[in-house]
Design a protein around this motif. Sequence first.
Motif, mmCIF file in Angstrom:
data_model
loop_
_atom_site.group_PDB
_atom_site.id
_atom_site.type_symbol
_atom_site.label_atom_id
_atom_site.label_comp_id
_atom_site.label_asym_id
_atom_site.label_seq_id
_atom_site.Cartn_x
_atom_site.Cartn_y
_atom_site.Cartn_z
ATOM 1 N N UNK A 161 0.821 -1.207 0.000
ATOM 2 C CA UNK A 161 0.000 0.000 0.000
ATOM 3 C C UNK A 161 0.854 1.255 0.000
ATOM 4 N N UNK A 162 1.924 1.241 0.791
ATOM 5 C CA UNK A 162 2.790 2.414 0.862
ATOM 6 C C UNK A 162 3.457 2.697 -0.472
ATOM 7 N N UNK A 163 4.004 1.645 -1.104
ATOM 8 C CA UNK A 163 4.725 1.885 -2.356
ATOM 9 C C UNK A 163 3.768 2.243 -3.481
ATOM 10 N N UNK A 164 2.548 1.684 -3.464
ATOM 11 C CA UNK A 164 1.551 2.047 -4.470
ATOM 12 C C UNK A 164 1.148 3.507 -4.323
ATOM 13 N N UNK A 165 0.977 3.956 -3.089
ATOM 14 C CA UNK A 165 0.616 5.350 -2.845
ATOM 15 C C UNK A 165 1.713 6.293 -3.325
ATOM 16 N N UNK A 166 2.963 5.969 -3.004
ATOM 17 C CA UNK A 166 4.072 6.824 -3.417
ATOM 18 C C UNK A 166 4.232 6.845 -4.934
ATOM 19 N N UNK A 167 4.074 5.682 -5.564
ATOM 20 C CA UNK A 167 4.174 5.615 -7.027
ATOM 21 C C UNK A 167 3.117 6.501 -7.664
ATOM 22 N N UNK A 168 1.876 6.382 -7.201
ATOM 23 C CA UNK A 168 0.800 7.196 -7.746
ATOM 24 C C UNK A 168 1.032 8.673 -7.532
ATOM 25 N N UNK A 169 1.555 9.047 -6.383
ATOM 26 C CA UNK A 169 1.810 10.449 -6.075
ATOM 27 C C UNK A 169 2.807 11.058 -7.055
ATOM 28 N N UNK A 170 3.935 10.382 -7.259
ATOM 29 C CA UNK A 170 4.955 10.934 -8.160
ATOM 30 C C UNK A 170 4.510 10.868 -9.615
ATOM 31 N N UNK A 171 3.726 9.856 -9.983
ATOM 32 C CA UNK A 171 3.219 9.789 -11.348
ATOM 33 C C UNK A 171 2.260 10.950 -11.625
ATOM 34 N N UNK A 172 1.358 11.225 -10.682
ATOM 35 C CA UNK A 172 0.422 12.342 -10.865
ATOM 36 C C UNK A 172 1.153 13.680 -10.893
ATOM 37 N N UNK A 173 2.177 13.814 -10.056
ATOM 38 C CA UNK A 173 2.952 15.055 -10.055
ATOM 39 C C UNK A 173 3.632 15.273 -11.405
#
Length: 249
Positions: free
Chosen positions: A224-236
Amino acid sequence: MARRFTPVVVVVEPETPGNVGTIARAMKNFGLSDLKLVNPPPLEPDGEAYGFAGHAREDVLPNAEEVTFEEVVSEYHTVATTAITNEDSRKHVRFPFKTPAEVRESLETVDTKTALVFGREGRGLNNDELARMDEVCSIPASDDYPVLNLGQAATVLLYELRSLTVAETQLPDVERERAEESEIERFYDNFESFVERVEHRDHKRPKTLRMMRRLVGRAHPTDREITTLTGLFRRASNRIDRFEDETRD
């Protein structure tokens, strides 16, 4: 529930068959059996490797698998060993590093496919290889002569991990499971894309990427943590792209 920790041991371009045999013997001593070799020398059944392997000549050494460095990086959480760090928080190739005892503490409460990676006898792992490792381990020794023989270094680290690798030992409950390596690598790819957009100084990018790899390597993130971080940087990254497109229009 107690578990047995079974990392693989990887030796990158070993030069001396005897050292491969010594490492195989140490693996047998401390409950491990999965040996992987990157560009190894010939290991003849009547040669030095088998002579040094002791009882490991019966199962560990004959089943050693030849792999590529890329396969190791992509499939495992990697712990690299290096003799000398000579770095501080301003650099992140060989820093931050852990002692073998700290490596044990780091790994005893997570469940992850781990590779303990050892380098060449004379040169160890080079900086490019170390930069792709998730964690770095350095064995404390005398400043007068801090460089250990390859077989000695492997024996020291495996001895320190024995409370995790020997089947009879009761281990702490696993508190959480680490995300799959493929998902963590996908995060690194997205973070690299983000850095390329926001950091225009080319010489700063490799250091930033290494720093993030070391940070995540120590943190053992969950799915969950790595999925959240991946999505955050992808959206940015996507927002930056849209902003630049609108600016050009």
